[in-house]
Motif scaffolding. Structure first.
Motif, PDB file in Angstrom:
ATOM      1  N   UNK A 187       9.774  -0.651 -10.834  1.00  0.00           N
ATOM      2  CA  UNK A 187       9.385   0.100  -9.340  1.00  0.00           C
ATOM      3  C   UNK A 187       8.810   0.785  -9.326  1.00  0.00           C
ATOM      4  N   UNK A 188       8.125   2.187 -10.369  1.00  0.00           N
ATOM      5  CA  UNK A 188       7.533   3.108 -10.356  1.00  0.00           C
ATOM      6  C   UNK A 188       7.686   4.399  -9.611  1.00  0.00           C
ATOM      7  N   UNK A 189       9.061   3.915  -8.785  1.00  0.00           N
ATOM      8  CA  UNK A 189       9.395   5.433  -7.760  1.00  0.00           C
ATOM      9  C   UNK A 189      10.060   6.319  -8.708  1.00  0.00           C
ATOM     10  N   UNK A 190      10.538   6.210  -9.263  1.00  0.00           N
ATOM     11  CA  UNK A 190      11.246   7.264 -10.208  1.00  0.00           C
ATOM     12  C   UNK A 190      10.639   7.758 -11.596  1.00  0.00           C
ATOM     13  N   UNK A 191      10.156   9.399 -12.082  1.00  0.00           N
ATOM     14  CA  UNK A 191       9.547   9.368 -13.268  1.00  0.00           C
ATOM     15  C   UNK A 191       9.951   8.899 -14.844  1.00  0.00           C
ATOM     16  N   UNK A 236       1.011  -1.552  -0.062  1.00  0.00           N
ATOM     17  CA  UNK A 236       0.210  -0.402   0.331  1.00  0.00           C
ATOM     18  C   UNK A 236       0.875   1.641   0.080  1.00  0.00           C
ATOM     19  N   UNK A 237       2.392   1.497   0.627  1.00  0.00           N
ATOM     20  CA  UNK A 237       3.399   2.116   0.777  1.00  0.00           C
ATOM     21  C   UNK A 237       3.299   2.548  -1.259  1.00  0.00           C
ATOM     22  N   UNK A 238       3.662   1.439  -0.846  1.00  0.00           N
ATOM     23  CA  UNK A 238       4.665   1.596  -2.228  1.00  0.00           C
ATOM     24  C   UNK A 238       3.374   2.342  -3.410  1.00  0.00           C
ATOM     25  N   UNK A 239       2.588   1.402  -3.747  1.00  0.00           N
ATOM     26  CA  UNK A 239       1.324   1.963  -4.498  1.00  0.00           C
ATOM     27  C   UNK A 239       0.725   3.470  -4.138  1.00  0.00           C
ATOM     28  N   UNK A 240       1.139   4.350  -2.884  1.00  0.00           N
ATOM     29  CA  UNK A 240       0.588   5.637  -2.862  1.00  0.00           C
ATOM     30  C   UNK A 240       2.161   6.496  -3.411  1.00  0.00           C
ATOM     31  N   UNK A 241       3.349   6.008  -3.024  1.00  0.00           N
ATOM     32  CA  UNK A 241       4.235   6.666  -4.214  1.00  0.00           C
ATOM     33  C   UNK A 241       4.824   6.394  -5.545  1.00  0.00           C
ATOM     34  N   UNK A 242       4.000   5.719  -5.990  1.00  0.00           N
ATOM     35  CA  UNK A 242       3.697   5.217  -7.419  1.00  0.00           C
ATOM     36  C   UNK A 242       2.753   6.918  -7.759  1.00  0.00           C
ATOM     37  N   UNK A 243       1.795   6.499  -7.204  1.00  0.00           N
ATOM     38  CA  UNK A 243       0.482   7.525  -7.859  1.00  0.00           C
ATOM     39  C   UNK A 243       1.007   9.330  -7.078  1.00  0.00           C
ATOM     40  N   UNK A 244       2.187   9.347  -6.244  1.00  0.00           N
ATOM     41  CA  UNK A 244       2.884  10.748  -6.391  1.00  0.00           C
ATOM     42  C   UNK A 244       3.762  11.129  -7.199  1.00  0.00           C
ATOM     43  N   UNK A 245       4.572   9.832  -7.511  1.00  0.00           N
ATOM     44  CA  UNK A 245       5.056  10.274  -9.095  1.00  0.00           C
ATOM     45  C   UNK A 245       4.189  10.300 -10.013  1.00  0.00           C
ATOM     46  N   UNK A 277      -4.137  -3.281 -14.231  1.00  0.00           N
ATOM     47  CA  UNK A 277      -3.752  -3.493 -13.392  1.00  0.00           C
ATOM     48  C   UNK A 277      -3.811  -5.183 -14.233  1.00  0.00           C
ATOM     49  N   UNK A 278      -2.475  -5.962 -13.853  1.00  0.00           N
ATOM     50  CA  UNK A 278      -2.354  -7.434 -14.344  1.00  0.00           C
ATOM     51  C   UNK A 278      -1.442  -7.616 -13.428  1.00  0.00           C
ATOM     52  N   UNK A 279      -1.238  -8.812 -13.565  1.00  0.00           N
ATOM     53  CA  UNK A 279      -0.224  -9.517 -12.377  1.00  0.00           C
ATOM     54  C   UNK A 279       0.908  -9.534 -12.396  1.00  0.00           C
ATOM     55  N   UNK A 280       1.760  -8.346 -13.391  1.00  0.00           N
ATOM     56  CA  UNK A 280       2.573  -7.759 -13.314  1.00  0.00           C
ATOM     57  C   UNK A 280       2.335  -6.886 -13.298  1.00  0.00           C
ATOM     58  N   UNK A 281       3.612  -6.181 -12.557  1.00  0.00           N
ATOM     59  CA  UNK A 281       3.532  -4.565 -12.055  1.00  0.00           C
ATOM     60  C   UNK A 281       3.735  -3.803 -13.242  1.00  0.00           C
TER      61      UNK A 281
END
Length: 111
Positions: A98-102, A17-26, A59-63
């Motif tokens: 990861x989705x944490x970088x632009x 959940x924390x990673x998903x929120x960070x991805x939305x912020x990015x 959203x699929x099985x893969x990120x």
């Protein structure tokens, strides 16, 4: 043993959940920069998070391959002082792990 397994599962859920929120912020930050560039807005333009809505559309099985729809509402005034509200839609695809970088996102289209 069951208690340890339950604790580990709970920690994994919290971390995801924390990673998903960070991805939305990015994605939200990328949309702000792209709006200024693509819509040719003045450099000093600021946005608040209330005018930016981020929705995961696939959203699929893969990120990788997840798509985000960003709805950006821009309020302005004309010379007579009348409020003008424009809504723009940006579509992004997650191309990184990861989705944490632009760099992990690519702009697909905007309206």
């Amino acid at each position: 043993m069951k208690k340890i397994a339950f604790i580990l599962v709970a920690l994994l859920v919290v971390a995801s959940c924390t990673t998903e929120n960070k991805q939305e912020d990015v994605v939200r930050e990328i949309a702000k920069k792209d709006a200024i560039e693509k819509l040719q807005l003045p450099e000093g333009t600021t946005f608040n998070n209330e005018t930016i809505e981020v929705v995961e559309t696939e959203s699929g099985d893969a990120s990788i391959g997840v798509r985000y729809l960003v709805k950006l509402t821009i309020k302005s005034q004309d010379r007579e002082g009348n409020e003008i509200i424009n809504t723009h839609i940006f579509n992004y695809e997650k191309i990184g792990d990861r989705g944490l970088n632009p760099e992990d996102y690519e702009l697909i289209s905007f309206e």
